[in-house]
Design a protein around this motif. Structure first.
Motif, mmCIF file in Angstrom:
data_model
loop_
_atom_site.group_PDB
_atom_site.id
_atom_site.type_symbol
_atom_site.label_atom_id
_atom_site.label_comp_id
_atom_site.label_asym_id
_atom_site.label_seq_id
_atom_site.Cartn_x
_atom_site.Cartn_y
_atom_site.Cartn_z
ATOM 1 N N ARG A 72 0.887 -1.172 0.000
ATOM 2 C CA ARG A 72 0.000 0.000 0.000
ATOM 3 C C ARG A 72 0.918 1.213 0.000
ATOM 4 O O ARG A 72 1.820 1.313 0.839
ATOM 5 C CB ARG A 72 -0.879 0.006 1.250
ATOM 6 N N ALA A 74 1.589 5.383 -0.136
ATOM 7 C CA ALA A 74 1.162 6.780 -0.023
ATOM 8 C C ALA A 74 2.212 7.618 -0.741
ATOM 9 O O ALA A 74 3.353 7.694 -0.290
ATOM 10 C CB ALA A 74 1.059 7.186 1.440
ATOM 11 N N LEU A 75 1.822 8.170 -1.866
ATOM 12 C CA LEU A 75 2.775 8.959 -2.659
ATOM 13 C C LEU A 75 2.512 10.439 -2.429
ATOM 14 O O LEU A 75 1.438 10.945 -2.746
ATOM 15 C CB LEU A 75 2.610 8.612 -4.144
ATOM 16 N N ILE A 76 3.471 11.113 -1.837
ATOM 17 C CA ILE A 76 3.299 12.532 -1.514
ATOM 18 C C ILE A 76 4.185 13.361 -2.435
ATOM 19 O O ILE A 76 5.407 13.294 -2.376
ATOM 20 C CB ILE A 76 3.693 12.815 -0.042
ATOM 21 N N ASN A 77 3.525 14.136 -3.298
ATOM 22 C CA ASN A 77 4.271 14.992 -4.222
ATOM 23 C C ASN A 77 4.287 16.434 -3.764
ATOM 24 O O ASN A 77 5.255 17.137 -3.912
ATOM 25 C CB ASN A 77 3.617 14.977 -5.600
ATOM 26 N N MET A 89 -2.345 13.932 4.894
ATOM 27 C CA MET A 89 -2.218 13.533 3.474
ATOM 28 C C MET A 89 -1.809 12.070 3.356
ATOM 29 O O MET A 89 -2.290 11.333 2.498
ATOM 30 C CB MET A 89 -1.140 14.385 2.793
ATOM 31 N N ILE A 90 -0.890 11.670 4.225
ATOM 32 C CA ILE A 90 -0.423 10.280 4.182
ATOM 33 C C ILE A 90 -1.593 9.344 4.486
ATOM 34 O O ILE A 90 -1.825 8.350 3.788
ATOM 35 C CB ILE A 90 0.754 10.084 5.164
ATOM 36 N N SER A 92 -4.721 9.950 4.068
ATOM 37 C CA SER A 92 -5.686 9.962 2.965
ATOM 38 C C SER A 92 -5.154 9.173 1.759
ATOM 39 O O SER A 92 -5.906 8.460 1.095
ATOM 40 C CB SER A 92 -6.047 11.408 2.636
ATOM 41 N N GLU A 93 -3.848 9.246 1.505
ATOM 42 C CA GLU A 93 -3.262 8.445 0.410
ATOM 43 C C GLU A 93 -3.423 6.946 0.673
ATOM 44 O O GLU A 93 -3.604 6.155 -0.246
ATOM 45 C CB GLU A 93 -1.779 8.774 0.268
ATOM 46 N N VAL A 127 5.599 4.890 2.386
ATOM 47 C CA VAL A 127 5.365 6.325 2.188
ATOM 48 C C VAL A 127 6.485 6.847 1.302
ATOM 49 O O VAL A 127 7.662 6.719 1.647
ATOM 50 C CB VAL A 127 5.354 7.086 3.535
#
Ligand code: ATP
Ligand code: MG
Length: 305
Positions: A72, A74-77, A89-90, A92-93, A127
């Motif tokens: 799973r 979580a891609l945070i750009n 954000m993490i 929610s991703e 993450v």
């Protein structure tokens, strides 16, 4: 628009991080292996820095594709957020429900429950922070909390941070020493050397073709591409895409140095020059056109692809 002319089914040099076009230079291969190892062995934390346009984002997309359903992610750009927003954000991703008013402590509890459950069903939680150079020291400290989520034997969250070279300066801050100690894998992506760049161009052409691309790049053309791009993939793509367009407009399937220089002069502003000549035609290009009466020579003077 030129695809059919060169026997291609798609544009070969699009500047998108498409894993289908991922080309494994030694260093991209090593970086990908390090990221994959960190995730699959639950080692905790890997860091990749790299020059602008060297392939960090492409690497993350390729990794995500490789991990498939085993993870799973979580891609945070967008890292221009507050530290609390970052945790949100993490969550929610990951698809975790968290109330808008949840404070940091309860967000962490929710995330912990989620990652423990994923471990039970055999999935890794990853993450990925791209554009890590935009993170502040506070945000990094926040992220460190995630590395504390661990079982007796494993890290429960695998943290992969990628960013431009200035990220290293941020990470040297004394407050981040505890985070740095947790890095288990690190590498730095350089631009490609000439040989890698040549193979990169050939690879993308073949990938985009129906079997065989109907186009040749002369050795001199490759040298001109290298000279201007310094082997940075994003710039190589830009120049090659425009060179194909120039070749197509001139009804030529040989991309020689004149074509490349014309492409460069039309598309890449020369920021080293003055503002007035920035968008004027590159004098080298026009000289080369008139000073090279025997373009056929290039066919014979070295490697072509
Ligand atoms: N190994 C590779 N294989 C195929 N294409 C690549 C590779 N590396 C980079 N590219 C191409 O170069 C472009 C720029 O790469 P990418 O966006 O991954 O660089 P970046 O290091 O993330 O840049 P930035 O520092 O601006 O975030 C990509 O859109 C992709 O098309
Ligand atoms: Mg990027």
């Amino acid at each position: 628009m030129y695809e059919a002319f060169y026997n291609l089914h798609t544009a070969p040099f699009q500047n998108t991080p498409n894993p289908r076009f991922f080309f494994e230079t030694e260093q991209h291969k090593e970086a990908l292996a390090k990221l994959e190892y960190t995730v699959r062995n639950r080692r905790g934390f890997a860091l990749i820095t790299g020059e602008i346009g060297a392939g960090k984002t492409t690497l993350t997309r390729t990794l995500i594709r490789r991990l498939g359903h085993d993870a799973r992610v979580a891609l945070i750009n967008n890292t221009r957020v507050s530290s609390q927003q970052l945790l949100r954000m993490i969550a929610s991703e990951f698809g975790v429900e968290a109330s808008q008013t949840a404070d940091k402590a309860s967000l962490l509890v929710t995330l912990k429950r989620f990652v423990e459950h994923q471990k039970m069903v055999g999935r890794n939680c990853v993450v990925i922070i791209d554009e890590g150079q935009c993170l502040s020291i506070d945000e990094f400290e926040e992220i460190r909390l995630l590395t504390n989520l661990e079982s007796e034997t494993d890290k429960l969250v695998q943290l992969l941070i990628l960013g431009q070279p200035e990220l290293r300066a941020t990470l040297r801050h004394p407050r981040l020493a505890p985070l740095i100690q947790r890095i288990v894998m690190y590498c730095h992506l350089q631009p490609m050397d000439f040989d890698d760049m040549t193979r990169y161009i050939a690879f993308r052409l073949v990938r985009a073709s129906n079997g065989r691309p109907n186009v040749d790049f002369s050795r001199n053309a490759l040298e001109a591409i290298y000279e201007r791009s310094k082997g940075v993939p994003r710039l190589v793509n830009l120049i090659c895409d425009n060179a194909l367009l120039v070749g197509y407009s001139g009804d030529s399937r040989l991309i020689d140095s004149r074509v490349v220089r014309r492409a460069i002069s039309q598309m890449l502003p020369n920021f080293e020059g003055s503002m007035t000549d920035m968008f004027q035609e590159d004098p080298v290009a026009s000289d080369a056109i008139s000073a090279d009466p025997q373009p056929q020579q290039e066919l014979d003077d070295g490697r072509r692809i």
